[in-house]
Design a protein around this motif. Structure first.
Motif, short mmCIF file in Angstrom:
data_model
loop_
_atom_site.label_atom_id
_atom_site.label_comp_id
_atom_site.label_asym_id
_atom_site.label_seq_id
_atom_site.Cartn_x
_atom_site.Cartn_y
_atom_site.Cartn_z
N SER A 164 7.43 0.62 -8.48
CA SER A 164 6.50 0.43 -9.60
C SER A 164 5.14 -0.05 -9.08
N ILE A 165 5.17 -1.07 -8.20
CA ILE A 165 3.91 -1.63 -7.72
C ILE A 165 3.16 -0.60 -6.86
N SER A 166 3.91 0.01 -5.89
CA SER A 166 3.19 0.89 -4.97
C SER A 166 2.67 2.13 -5.70
N SER A 167 3.43 2.65 -6.66
CA SER A 167 2.95 3.87 -7.32
C SER A 167 1.79 3.56 -8.27
N ARG A 168 1.78 2.34 -8.83
CA ARG A 168 0.63 2.00 -9.69
C ARG A 168 -0.64 1.95 -8.84
N GLU A 169 -0.50 1.40 -7.63
CA GLU A 169 -1.69 1.34 -6.77
C GLU A 169 -2.09 2.74 -6.30
N ARG A 170 -1.07 3.48 -5.88
CA ARG A 170 -1.35 4.77 -5.24
C ARG A 170 -1.91 5.78 -6.25
N PHE A 171 -1.38 5.75 -7.45
CA PHE A 171 -1.79 6.78 -8.42
C PHE A 171 -2.77 6.25 -9.47
N PHE A 172 -3.30 5.04 -9.21
CA PHE A 172 -4.25 4.46 -10.16
C PHE A 172 -5.42 5.42 -10.40
N ARG A 173 -5.60 5.76 -11.63
CA ARG A 173 -6.66 6.68 -12.09
C ARG A 173 -6.45 8.13 -11.64
#
Ligand code: SF4
Length: 884
Positions: free
Chosen positions: A377-386
């Motif tokens: 959850s954390i890494s994908s939120r950062e990676r795919f942010f915007r």
């Protein structure tokens, strides 16, 4: 002996009087107590034990439905089918008749509509159902739309086929049980039967109740009736029931007087559902404080629309520490654990990030590792942010949890197939994910539904999901959960008699309740003629419920929200006579659970930003600290990242990185050279190529998806246009440097910065350029803007540059290059001249004053007058948020 006890609605302790009027206290084991619903039975048991020793045996108790089922269980060779089995039988008949092609309904929808229709027809008939008689009435009626008539005739044909099927296979549905159980009534051997809480006796139950009354040596029937009941409720319900009862036998009637008290009624309006339930929690707190002798059992809360309120009630009452027993449950389709299991089908269609997270983070999937799920959850939120999250991204994901989900998805590949194969797939998904809902009975019930759906009807995936959801709608979880203040629907409140009754969600949509969406259109005239539930009867039932609630309880509080999920709500028309009161929901009596602690620690700040008593900080960080110390603290000290699900939107940070990199590259070799007209086309070309190359690079490194790469490429033309318009204005400017680091020291302060670009204008002035890629309008950097709103970046760079290179600040200008995707040539860049920046000589004093406070620990991280709350990433979880 046959006693009919007639109680006005406001008579309290009707059940206690019923106990006294019967033999139950003397001969409990020879007496049968029958109530209209399960909550009343629990209420009865409490009252009974108040009068008897705990060791006294409890009389036999039943609802009318459980009694009939019990008799059939021990006597009839016919099998009672569930509503789900009924639904599947009807589905098979309707699919065979190709109804979904003939009418504009989906297969699952028309089946549910017909299931409701058959239920209503059967429940409205005292004797056997005659479809011929109904068809006759249909034929006599002048229909405006043939479509509706065809549909009703079709429904009757299906009903006939259904009844034949049931007879042939010796099956009964729930509407048949009363007639069937009547044949075995002799099995009951009770001296006395008590009936409690019946205002209305539906026609399909009458033959059974009549047999019970006739068979038992003694009967005591408690019947609520009084002359002040609204006229339609009196005519259509109470008189109808009363005259039927009188026809059954010769009663010994005992009429009780009305109590001399008027119902105490209040009505409150709240902004939203959540505030409404918070308000209810507050009312409960106030009342319990005012009445120390009350227990939680003295209060009942009733919600005409339990399904939409249930999660809000659970969440808020738990938050405010108010114990509650929530009855009835709800239908299985609303169970969160089941919904999450079915999300696998949604994921297959959408591959969207929130659905994936719902599955990954669901605590009921025991084969998924929660720690790994949180990391994803954390890494994908950062990676795919915007940048958004699409199927490509999911396919590329790896890890144990993802592999499990991929296996589950693989299981549901395929087109149309028999229902039983779809059911096998769901069973397999349950195994793969290790699904164990926290209430084990949910799994048992869900698997029962699946079992009952095993059928050879061939359906598509969409049809299967719709059918499964409709089948789940038919399964009510009736048992209450938890203990404490009772929260129930309207039917479960009959005869409960509490000191305080709070009726929530009293909107025009809920009182009177809207009919089910899946209902066939039958004109009210025909419904009346055939005794079906018609509009007038529905209204009368609602009015009677309200009258009952207002009179059975000592005090009644109605509450309603102004909006539910963004939709405006009106107060119920039945409450127009009561004025609304408003209640502040801010201050609470019950201490809420702390969701987020707003406390900040100077020590933590010190560890990161103060070195040997000096504040070491960058210009941009200092700007955010001054603008809102709390958001600075959350972001830079605690490292809290706001929860932002990935979705495709403009990515100014990514554009910032790309543009900065390209600028550095294309101007390398231009140091100390003037940009001439001839250089411009080549620079624009290099800029364009550089941007495209950087986009490819981002893609090659797996940082962006194919889709987002294409989006960036399309957008790149606008970025190039901005660049060419800006660089054209800078003909004749001498390029000095890009990304130049700069530092400056004052007592207790070590200030760092990185200037995006430095040029010398043709007139000799130094031009300090900052490149911006967001949509925010560039600051004005006026005196007020600097000292009050803390927009300090460019003025500080000018001040630092002037000190470092010993240049008069009047000889330096500021300049913003604005890559904002807004086509407005005039605002592509903005200059800041020394005439407006006439406060630079006061910067040192300003910084000293702030810094000394900071290093001494006298600086508060509580924002005094935050101005950017609307755009702040922490709004919603910040206690200091300014909402004006
Ligand atoms: S919401 Fe407002 S006060 Fe709270 S952190 Fe953000 S800007 Fe600061």
């Amino acid at each position: 002996m046959r006693k009919l006890l007639i109680f006005p609605f406001n008579r309290r302790n009707k059940t206690d009087i019923l106990l006294e009027e019967s033999l139950i206290l003397q001969k409990p084991l020879e007496t049968l107590y029958i109530a209209s619903h399960i909550s009343k039975i629990r209420d009865f048991k409490l009252r009974y034990y108040k009068r008897k020793e705990r060791s006294t045996p409890l009389p036999f108790t039943h609802t009318i439905k459980t009694l009939a089922l019990n008799i059939l269980d021990s006597a009839s060779e016919k099998r009672v089918i569930s509503d789900v089995e009924k639904y599947i039988i009807l589905l098979q008949i309707i699919k065979g008749r190709k109804a979904d092609e003939k009418f504009k309904y989906t297969l699952s929808g028309i089946t549910l509509a017909l299931a409701h229709f058959i239920k209503d027809v059967k429940a409205s008939m005292e004797g056997d159902v005659s479809t011929e008689e109904i068809k006759k009435k249909i034929d006599e009626f002048v229909w405006r739309f043939d479509y509706n008539r065809f549909l009703v005739i079709f429904a009757l044909d299906v009903m006939e086929e259904y009844m034949n099927y049931m007879n042939k296979h010796k099956l009964l549905d729930i509407e048949d049980i009363y007639k069937e159980a009547t044949g075995y009534i002799d099995l009951l051997k009770f001296q006395e039967i008590l009936f409690d809480g019946f205002c209305e006796i539906p026609r399909y139950q009458r033959i059974f109740i009549k047999a019970l009354i006739e068979k038992s040596p003694s009967i005591v029937f408690s019947f609520p009736y009084d002359k002040d009941v609204p006229i339609d409720a009196m005519e259509l319900i109470l008189n109808e029931t009363y005259s039927w009862l009188k026809k059954v036998c010769q009663w010994n009637e005992k009429i009780f007087d009305k109590e001399d008290r008027q119902p105490e009624i209040e009505c409150y309006n709240f902004a939203s559902q959540a505030e409404e339930v918070e308000g209810i929690a507050k009312i409960i707190g106030i009342e319990l404080k005012e009445h120390p002798d009350w227990t939680l059992n003295d209060i009942i809360t009733v919600f005409p629309s339990m399904p939409s309120y249930r999660p809000v009630i659970q969440r808020i009452l738990k938050r405010y520490g108010i114990p509650a027993e929530i009855v009835p449950g709800y239908s299985l389709v609303q169970d969160a654990s089941i919904s999450t299991l079915l999300e696998i089908f949604n994921l297959k269609r959408s591959y969207d990030w929130p659905t994936l997270m719902n599955i990954l983070l669901c605590p009921d999937f025991y084969n998924l590792n929660q720690k790994e799920a949180e990391r994803i959850s954390i890494s994908s939120r950062e990676r795919f942010f915007r940048l958004g999250f699409i199927r490509d991204d999911f396919d590329k994901m790896k890890g144990k949890n993802i592999d499990i989900i991929k296996r589950a998805l693989k299981r549901i590949e395929g087109s149309s197939k028999p229902l039983k194969e779809w059911v096998d797939d769901v069973d397999a998904i349950i195994e793969i994910l290790g699904w164990q809902p926290s209430y084990p009975e949910i799994k048992v019930r869900f698997q029962k539904v699946l079992y009952e759906m095993r059928n050879k009807i061939v359906v598509s995936e969409d049809e299967f999901i719709n059918i499964l959801k409709k089948a789940l709608e038919l399964v009510e979880v009736e048992e209450g959960r938890g203990s404490g203040i009772r929260v129930s629907g309207v039917q479960e409140s009959v005869g409960m008699e509490r000191n305080l009754c709070i009726i929530g969600g009293a909107t025009e949509e809920n009182i009177p309740g809207a009919p089910s969406l899946e209902e066939l259109f039958i004109p009210d005239t025909i419904k009346r003629q055939l005794g079906f539930t018609h509009y007038g009867l529905r209204m009368a039932r609602e009015r009677l419920d309200l009258y009952r609630l207002k009179n059975e309880n000592n005090k009644v509080v109605f509450t309603y929200p102004s909006k539910i999920q963004g939709k405006v709500q009106m107060k119920s028309i039945f409450l127009f006579g009561y004025n609304d009161s408003l209640m502040e929901t801010g201050a609470f009596i019950s201490k809420p659970y702390e969701i987020f602690s707003p406390e900040w620690s100077f020590d933590k700040f010190k560890k990161k930003f103060i070195v040997n008593g000096w504040l070491k900080i960058s210009v941009t960080a200092l700007e955010s600290l001054l603008k809102c110390p709390y958001s600075f603290y959350l972001e830079k000290v605690e490292g809290i990242k706001p929860y932002r699900p990935p979705q495709i939107e403009e990515a100014p940070e990514l554009w910032g990185t790309i543009i900065h990199r390209v600028m550095c590259n294309i101007f390398a070799g231009y140091e100390n050279k003037s940009i001439s007209g001839e250089d411009i086309p080549e620079l624009i070309n290099s800029f364009r190529e550089g941007i495209l190359k950087e986009i490819e690079e981002e893609y090659r490194e797996g940082k962006i998806s194919t889709f987002y790469r294409d989006v960036l490429k399309i957008r790149s033309e606008e970025v190039v246009n901005k660049f060419s318009s800006i660089i054209d204005n800078h003909k004749g400017y001498e390029f000095i440097a890009s990304e130049r680091e700069i530092e400056e020291e004052l007592p207790f302060l070590h200030l760092k910065g990185k200037i995006d670009r430095i040029e010398r204008a043709p007139a000799g002035l130094i031009n300090i350029v900052d490149i911006k890629t967001g949509r925010a309008t560039p600051p004005s950097y006026t005196e007020k803007n600097f000292f009050n709103e803390f927009n300090i970046q460019i003025p500080l760079y000018i001040w630092m540059y002037s000190r470092k290179f010993n240049i008069d600040s009047k000889d330096i200008i500021g300049n913003i290059w604005h890559f904002d995707f807004i086509e407005d040539e005039k605002n592509n860049e903005k200059f800041y001249y020394s005439k407006k920046l006439n406060y630079l000589d006061r910067i040192e004093e300003f910084l000293q004053e702030k810094v000394i406070k900071i290093v001494k620990g006298e600086y508060s991280f509580i924002p005094e007058e935050p101005k950017n709350c609307y755009l702040c990433n922490y709004k919603g979880l910040c206690p200091y948020e300014r909402k004006d």
